[in-house]
Scaffold this motif. Structure first.
Motif, PDB file in Angstrom:
ATOM      1  N   VAL A  81      -4.687  29.100 -16.518  1.00 49.20           N
ATOM      2  CA  VAL A  81      -5.275  28.687 -15.246  1.00 49.20           C
ATOM      3  C   VAL A  81      -5.553  29.949 -14.435  1.00 49.20           C
ATOM      4  O   VAL A  81      -4.641  30.754 -14.209  1.00 49.20           O
ATOM      5  CB  VAL A  81      -4.334  27.752 -14.466  1.00 49.20           C
TER       6      VAL A  81
ATOM      7  N   VAL B  88     -11.053  28.261 -11.660  1.00 49.93           N
ATOM      8  CA  VAL B  88     -11.344  27.429 -10.499  1.00 49.93           C
ATOM      9  C   VAL B  88     -11.298  28.297  -9.251  1.00 49.93           C
ATOM     10  O   VAL B  88     -10.549  29.279  -9.206  1.00 49.93           O
ATOM     11  CB  VAL B  88     -10.352  26.251 -10.406  1.00 49.93           C
TER      12      VAL B  88
ATOM     13  N   GLN C 199      -1.290  17.438 -11.935  1.00 52.27           N
ATOM     14  CA  GLN C 199      -2.428  17.493 -11.028  1.00 52.27           C
ATOM     15  C   GLN C 199      -2.182  18.612 -10.045  1.00 52.27           C
ATOM     16  O   GLN C 199      -1.167  18.613  -9.333  1.00 52.27           O
ATOM     17  CB  GLN C 199      -2.582  16.155 -10.291  1.00 52.27           C
TER      18      GLN C 199
ATOM     19  N   SER D  16      -9.261  22.130  -7.583  1.00 54.07           N
ATOM     20  CA  SER D  16      -8.263  21.307  -8.280  1.00 54.07           C
ATOM     21  C   SER D  16      -8.458  21.383  -9.787  1.00 54.07           C
ATOM     22  O   SER D  16      -9.575  21.613 -10.277  1.00 54.07           O
ATOM     23  CB  SER D  16      -8.389  19.839  -7.844  1.00 54.07           C
ATOM     24  N   LEU D  17      -7.378  21.172 -10.491  1.00 55.33           N
ATOM     25  CA  LEU D  17      -7.397  21.033 -11.947  1.00 55.33           C
ATOM     26  C   LEU D  17      -6.335  20.017 -12.331  1.00 55.33           C
ATOM     27  O   LEU D  17      -5.327  19.877 -11.623  1.00 55.33           O
ATOM     28  CB  LEU D  17      -7.075  22.354 -12.649  1.00 55.33           C
ATOM     29  N   ARG D  18      -6.555  19.349 -13.464  1.00 54.97           N
ATOM     30  CA  ARG D  18      -5.522  18.485 -14.013  1.00 54.97           C
ATOM     31  C   ARG D  18      -5.214  18.933 -15.428  1.00 54.97           C
ATOM     32  O   ARG D  18      -6.092  18.935 -16.299  1.00 54.97           O
ATOM     33  CB  ARG D  18      -5.934  17.018 -14.023  1.00 54.97           C
TER      34      ARG D  18
ATOM     35  N   GLY E 274      -6.790  21.441 -20.373  1.00 61.21           N
ATOM     36  CA  GLY E 274      -7.234  21.252 -19.003  1.00 61.21           C
ATOM     37  C   GLY E 274      -7.275  22.497 -18.152  1.00 61.21           C
ATOM     38  O   GLY E 274      -7.713  22.448 -17.002  1.00 61.21           O
ATOM     39  N   GLY E 275      -6.832  23.620 -18.683  1.00 58.28           N
ATOM     40  CA  GLY E 275      -6.891  24.845 -17.904  1.00 58.28           C
ATOM     41  C   GLY E 275      -8.312  25.351 -17.754  1.00 58.28           C
ATOM     42  O   GLY E 275      -9.250  24.814 -18.358  1.00 58.28           O
ATOM     43  N   GLY E 276      -8.459  26.401 -16.940  1.00 53.01           N
ATOM     44  CA  GLY E 276      -9.778  26.980 -16.749  1.00 53.01           C
ATOM     45  C   GLY E 276      -9.828  27.849 -15.517  1.00 53.01           C
ATOM     46  O   GLY E 276      -8.792  28.182 -14.930  1.00 53.01           O
TER      47      GLY E 276
END
Length: 116
Positions: A112, A12, A82, A17-19, A8-10
């Motif tokens: 992240v 942004v 979250q 938001s990221l989860r 789920g990282g990336g």
């Protein structure tokens, strides 16, 4: 064997938001506490959030209170983080961890990056 797999990282933008998800296997997931840590370049690894086995106890770093939320789904052996209102200083590798059988286990981490 015990395995923790984060996803789920990336990348942004600030304010986004990221989860993150962490799937556990090889241990009785529903009876152990789970935690998220993070490590930024040149800094020590730090606790971000922790949750009790039944999901009823929480602990958050002051820097993420009100922005991050930790939850778990014991039926899916998965813990989530979250992350809302992300800031550049949240940039780090995020790790899922648990203590089981007197050992601490870590996932491989997920990056992240918060940047415009």
């Amino acid at each position: 064997q015990v395995q923790l797999v984060e996803s789920g990282g990336g990348l942004v933008q600030p304010g986004g938001s990221l989860r993150l998800s962490c799937a556990g296997s090889g241990f009785p997931f529903s009876v152990v506490s789970m935690s998220w840590y993070r490590q930024a370049p040149g800094k020590e690894r730090e606790l971000v959030a922790a949750i009790g086995s039944a999901g009823g106890a929480y602990n958050y770093a002051d820097s993420v209170k009100g922005r991050f939320s930790i939850t778990r789904n014991n039926a899916k052996n998965t813990v989530y983080l979250q992350m809302n209102s992300l800031k550049p200083e949240d940039t780090a590798v995020y790790y899922c961890t648990t203590d089981y059988g007197s050992q601490r286990f870590w996932g491989q981490g997920t990056q992240v990056t918060v940047s415009s």
